[in-house]
Design a protein around this motif. Structure first.
Motif, PDB file in Angstrom:
ATOM      1  N   SER A  31       1.470  -1.764  -4.109  1.00 52.30           N
ATOM      2  CA  SER A  31       0.806  -0.588  -3.557  1.00 52.30           C
ATOM      3  C   SER A  31      -0.059   0.063  -4.621  1.00 52.30           C
ATOM      4  O   SER A  31       0.181  -0.079  -5.817  1.00 52.30           O
ATOM      5  CB  SER A  31       1.839   0.421  -3.044  1.00 52.30           C
ATOM      6  N   LYS A  56       3.148  -0.351   9.838  1.00 56.29           N
ATOM      7  CA  LYS A  56       2.297  -0.447   8.649  1.00 56.29           C
ATOM      8  C   LYS A  56       1.782  -1.875   8.476  1.00 56.29           C
ATOM      9  O   LYS A  56       0.615  -2.102   8.158  1.00 56.29           O
ATOM     10  CB  LYS A  56       3.083  -0.012   7.415  1.00 56.29           C
ATOM     11  N   ARG A  57       2.668  -2.857   8.700  1.00 57.97           N
ATOM     12  CA  ARG A  57       2.288  -4.263   8.570  1.00 57.97           C
ATOM     13  C   ARG A  57       1.195  -4.632   9.581  1.00 57.97           C
ATOM     14  O   ARG A  57       0.220  -5.290   9.244  1.00 57.97           O
ATOM     15  CB  ARG A  57       3.506  -5.171   8.775  1.00 57.97           C
ATOM     16  N   THR A  60      -2.079  -2.955   8.553  1.00 57.05           N
ATOM     17  CA  THR A  60      -2.598  -3.610   7.347  1.00 57.05           C
ATOM     18  C   THR A  60      -3.203  -4.967   7.688  1.00 57.05           C
ATOM     19  O   THR A  60      -4.258  -5.340   7.156  1.00 57.05           O
ATOM     20  CB  THR A  60      -1.479  -3.760   6.300  1.00 57.05           C
ATOM     21  N   ASN A  64      -6.990  -6.037   6.876  1.00 55.35           N
ATOM     22  CA  ASN A  64      -7.264  -7.256   6.112  1.00 55.35           C
ATOM     23  C   ASN A  64      -8.187  -8.193   6.879  1.00 55.35           C
ATOM     24  O   ASN A  64      -9.043  -8.850   6.287  1.00 55.35           O
ATOM     25  CB  ASN A  64      -5.967  -7.965   5.745  1.00 55.35           C
TER      26      ASN A  64
END
Length: 139
Positions: A31, A56-57, A60, A64
């Motif tokens: 992080s 969050k995954r 993210t 990405n």
């Protein structure tokens, strides 16, 4: 979308963007706050939203994906790709960002706005409405 191959006669160029991306890929994932030497991004509103690991995954992964599409755009520009090929990649970037926005909107409605409304508070709903007007309705 696959990147076109570089012209064999063209000199190899080491660009800052690619070099930074390669250096970043070589570093172990951590992080920004844990990095210490890297910039920590602060919220404009001075507030935060706690997200569980799964949410969050998912967010993210969406970010990405968009970042990868933007890297593809950079590669096409560096390789003097045909304009319509670049426009196809732009559409992919926009699609990835729309998917991220959609995921974040749902997350915000389900977890922040719904929680506040159950408490009888409307501040987050009012803020959210203003953001939607600015972002999606040009208002």
């Amino acid at each position: 979308m696959a990147r076109p191959k570089k012209n064999a006669e063209a000199p190899a160029k080491a660009t800052r963007g690619r070099k930074a991306a390669a250096e970043k890929a070589a570093k172990p994932a951590r992080s920004r706050a844990a990095a210490g030497d890297e910039k920590v991004y602060k919220c404009l509103s001075k507030r935060s939203t706690k997200r569980d690991d799964e949410r969050k995954r998912a967010l993210t992964a969406r970010v990405n994906r968009a970042a990868g599409q933007i890297s593809g755009l950079q590669g096409l520009l560096e390789n003097d790709a045909y304009c319509t090929d670049i426009l196809v990649q732009v559409a992919a970037v926009q699609s990835a960002l729309k998917a991220f926005s959609r995921e974040l909107i749902i997350d915000h409605l389900e977890h922040v706005v719904a929680s506040d409304l159950k408490k009888g508070e409307t501040k987050s709903l009012d803020e959210f409405t203003k953001v939607l007007q600015k972002q999606f309705m040009n208002g």
